[in-house]
Design a protein around this motif. Structure first.
Motif, PDB file in Angstrom:
ATOM      1  N   GLU A  23       0.834  -1.156  -0.099  1.00 16.23           N
ATOM      2  CA  GLU A  23      -0.140   0.089  -0.092  1.00 16.23           C
ATOM      3  C   GLU A  23       0.927   1.230  -0.122  1.00 16.23           C
ATOM      4  O   GLU A  23       0.679   2.358  -0.679  1.00 16.23           O
ATOM      5  CB  GLU A  23      -0.883  -0.125   1.257  1.00 16.23           C
ATOM      6  N   ILE A  24       1.995   1.349   0.807  1.00 16.89           N
ATOM      7  CA  ILE A  24       2.695   2.460   0.859  1.00 16.89           C
ATOM      8  C   ILE A  24       3.687   2.463  -0.664  1.00 16.89           C
ATOM      9  O   ILE A  24       3.537   3.667  -1.143  1.00 16.89           O
ATOM     10  CB  ILE A  24       3.977   2.236   1.991  1.00 16.89           C
ATOM     11  N   ILE A  25       3.869   1.414  -1.235  1.00 14.87           N
ATOM     12  CA  ILE A  25       4.635   1.564  -2.378  1.00 14.87           C
ATOM     13  C   ILE A  25       3.734   2.115  -3.440  1.00 14.87           C
ATOM     14  O   ILE A  25       3.914   2.878  -4.518  1.00 14.87           O
ATOM     15  CB  ILE A  25       4.974   0.153  -2.921  1.00 14.87           C
ATOM     16  N   VAL A  26       2.523   1.704  -3.561  1.00 17.72           N
ATOM     17  CA  VAL A  26       1.496   2.289  -4.422  1.00 17.72           C
ATOM     18  C   VAL A  26       1.178   3.741  -4.338  1.00 17.72           C
ATOM     19  O   VAL A  26       1.107   4.488  -5.081  1.00 17.72           O
ATOM     20  CB  VAL A  26       0.132   1.415  -4.288  1.00 17.72           C
ATOM     21  N   PHE A  27       0.999   4.188  -3.258  1.00 16.84           N
ATOM     22  CA  PHE A  27       0.880   5.381  -2.879  1.00 16.84           C
ATOM     23  C   PHE A  27       2.099   6.221  -3.310  1.00 16.84           C
ATOM     24  O   PHE A  27       1.912   7.296  -3.862  1.00 16.84           O
ATOM     25  CB  PHE A  27       0.753   5.813  -1.400  1.00 16.84           C
ATOM     26  N   LEU A  28       3.423   5.894  -3.157  1.00 21.18           N
ATOM     27  CA  LEU A  28       4.214   6.396  -3.530  1.00 21.18           C
ATOM     28  C   LEU A  28       4.679   6.655  -5.148  1.00 21.18           C
ATOM     29  O   LEU A  28       5.000   7.558  -5.767  1.00 21.18           O
ATOM     30  CB  LEU A  28       5.782   6.033  -2.934  1.00 21.18           C
ATOM     31  N   GLN A  29       4.535   5.474  -5.703  1.00 16.97           N
ATOM     32  CA  GLN A  29       4.381   5.371  -7.271  1.00 16.97           C
ATOM     33  C   GLN A  29       3.495   6.097  -7.971  1.00 16.97           C
ATOM     34  O   GLN A  29       3.719   6.896  -8.933  1.00 16.97           O
ATOM     35  CB  GLN A  29       4.237   3.960  -7.850  1.00 16.97           C
ATOM     36  N   GLU A  30       2.247   6.577  -7.335  1.00 16.76           N
ATOM     37  CA  GLU A  30       1.063   7.326  -7.681  1.00 16.76           C
ATOM     38  C   GLU A  30       1.511   8.958  -7.488  1.00 16.76           C
ATOM     39  O   GLU A  30       0.934   9.765  -8.069  1.00 16.76           O
ATOM     40  CB  GLU A  30      -0.092   7.024  -7.120  1.00 16.76           C
ATOM     41  N   ASN A  31       2.204   9.297  -6.440  1.00 19.10           N
ATOM     42  CA  ASN A  31       2.576  10.623  -6.213  1.00 19.10           C
ATOM     43  C   ASN A  31       3.897  11.105  -5.925  1.00 19.10           C
ATOM     44  O   ASN A  31       3.992  12.326  -5.932  1.00 19.10           O
ATOM     45  CB  ASN A  31       1.898  10.592  -4.615  1.00 19.10           C
ATOM     46  N   ALA A  32       4.784  10.255  -5.833  1.00 20.81           N
ATOM     47  CA  ALA A  32       6.151  10.850  -5.993  1.00 20.81           C
ATOM     48  C   ALA A  32       6.778  10.964  -7.259  1.00 20.81           C
ATOM     49  O   ALA A  32       6.321  10.264  -8.300  1.00 20.81           O
ATOM     50  CB  ALA A  32       7.161   9.865  -5.224  1.00 20.81           C
ATOM     51  N   THR A  68       9.850  16.646   2.183  1.00 17.38           N
ATOM     52  CA  THR A  68      10.712  17.558   0.834  1.00 17.38           C
ATOM     53  C   THR A  68       9.796  17.832  -0.130  1.00 17.38           C
ATOM     54  O   THR A  68      10.135  18.674  -1.222  1.00 17.38           O
ATOM     55  CB  THR A  68      11.827  16.530   0.170  1.00 17.38           C
ATOM     56  N   LYS A  69       8.481  17.373  -0.193  1.00 20.06           N
ATOM     57  CA  LYS A  69       7.429  17.961  -1.130  1.00 20.06           C
ATOM     58  C   LYS A  69       7.705  17.486  -2.534  1.00 20.06           C
ATOM     59  O   LYS A  69       7.514  18.276  -3.557  1.00 20.06           O
ATOM     60  CB  LYS A  69       6.993  19.261  -0.706  1.00 20.06           C
ATOM     61  N   ARG A  70       8.601  16.308  -2.981  1.00 21.07           N
ATOM     62  CA  ARG A  70       9.019  16.091  -4.069  1.00 21.07           C
ATOM     63  C   ARG A  70       8.021  15.024  -4.710  1.00 21.07           C
ATOM     64  O   ARG A  70       7.848  14.117  -5.124  1.00 21.07           O
ATOM     65  CB  ARG A  70      10.270  15.093  -3.879  1.00 21.07           C
ATOM     66  N   PHE A  71       6.620  15.930  -4.919  1.00 21.48           N
ATOM     67  CA  PHE A  71       5.613  15.078  -5.823  1.00 21.48           C
ATOM     68  C   PHE A  71       5.962  15.198  -7.080  1.00 21.48           C
ATOM     69  O   PHE A  71       6.817  16.031  -7.804  1.00 21.48           O
ATOM     70  CB  PHE A  71       4.253  15.580  -5.150  1.00 21.48           C
ATOM     71  N   LYS A  72       4.827  14.635  -7.915  1.00 18.66           N
ATOM     72  CA  LYS A  72       5.036  14.636  -9.475  1.00 18.66           C
ATOM     73  C   LYS A  72       4.639  16.000  -9.881  1.00 18.66           C
ATOM     74  O   LYS A  72       4.108  16.501  -9.649  1.00 18.66           O
ATOM     75  CB  LYS A  72       4.032  13.697  -9.889  1.00 18.66           C
ATOM     76  N   GLY A  73       5.670  16.445 -10.795  1.00 17.52           N
ATOM     77  CA  GLY A  73       5.698  17.704 -11.521  1.00 17.52           C
ATOM     78  C   GLY A  73       5.958  18.900 -10.667  1.00 17.52           C
ATOM     79  O   GLY A  73       5.870  19.920 -11.168  1.00 17.52           O
ATOM     80  N   THR A  74       6.809  18.703  -9.503  1.00 20.43           N
ATOM     81  CA  THR A  74       7.020  19.742  -8.572  1.00 20.43           C
ATOM     82  C   THR A  74       8.674  19.997  -8.508  1.00 20.43           C
ATOM     83  O   THR A  74       9.003  21.079  -7.901  1.00 20.43           O
ATOM     84  CB  THR A  74       6.411  19.570  -7.132  1.00 20.43           C
TER      85      THR A  74
END
Length: 225
Positions: A23-32, A68-74
């Protein structure tokens, strides 16, 4: 710019069995960001990543993402480079901390020496608080025996038994406490103990041990409980 995702789990939830690695990995892959995923080896099939990753590392990545707020596109290239450097420094410091041995309460050099007369099993060593059983003979430097629990000569009829005490907790002189923790079951050794770790400036008059006396013991560690 992509919207910042909200935290899905609390610290307690992450540590519990309610939240799985997958579940953690899925969240990270979708948002990081891709760079972030690459740094934490989170790229690829979720099942494969989960198989090789520890949950502690996944939790660290999850928390690091929000710090670090290193989300997709940021991210910009400059930020990524700096964050990579910071992460490497942090990991290096963690490794140093893990490798650094614990500092003992006292770094005072030992005030005794040990000569092994008979090797023990090299497997069973006492720990602080264990009960040890010992045969011993105590002598002054001139060879005068002041104490022993080994029957000899006129004492042969006297019933003797090993001395038993909890080691490492101050039940005996410090020289014994320190030395016995280095001996294994069955070992026999000669200990030469400086007065500071023996009976010190006062000595022990009732045992005919003078002040500031260096003591010599032959000790056999027969059993450990």
């Amino acid at each position: 710019m992509a919207a910042e995702p909200t935290r899905q789990w609390s610290k307690e939830q992450l540590q519990s069995d309610d939240v799985t690695k997958k579940e953690i990995i899925v969240f990270l892959q979708e948002n990081a960001s891709e760079q972030f995923l690459s740094e934490f080896n989170l790229m690829g099939n979720v099942k494969s990543v989960a198989k090789s990753a520890k949950k502690e590392k996944m939790i660290k990545a999850y928390n690091h993402l929000f710090e670090t707020k290193r989300f997709k596109g940021t991210e910009c290239a400059e930020n990524v480079t700096q964050q990579l450097k910071d992460l490497k420094v942090e990991d290096a410091q963690d490794k140093v901390k893990k490798k650094k041995p614990e500092v003992t309460v006292s770094e005072e050099p030992p005030k005794y020496s040990k000569t092994t007369l008979h090797k023990g099993d090299k497997i069973n060593f006492p720990k602080k608080g264990d009960t040890v059983h010992c045969w011993y003979t105590g002598m002054l430097e001139d060879g005068t025996v002041f104490d022993s629990n080994i029957a000899s000569g006129s004492k042969k009829k006297k019933v003797t038994k090993p001395l038993s005490f909890k080691v490492g907790v101050g039940k005996v002189i410090r020289g014994w406490d320190e030395a016995l923790l280095t001996m294994s079951k069955g070992e026999k050794a000669q200990l030469q103990i400086e007065s500071e770790w023996g009976y010190g400036k006062k000595g022990q008059p009732e045992a005919k041990i003078p002040p500031n006396a260096k003591l010599i013991f032959e000790v056999e560690l027969v059993d450990i409980e």
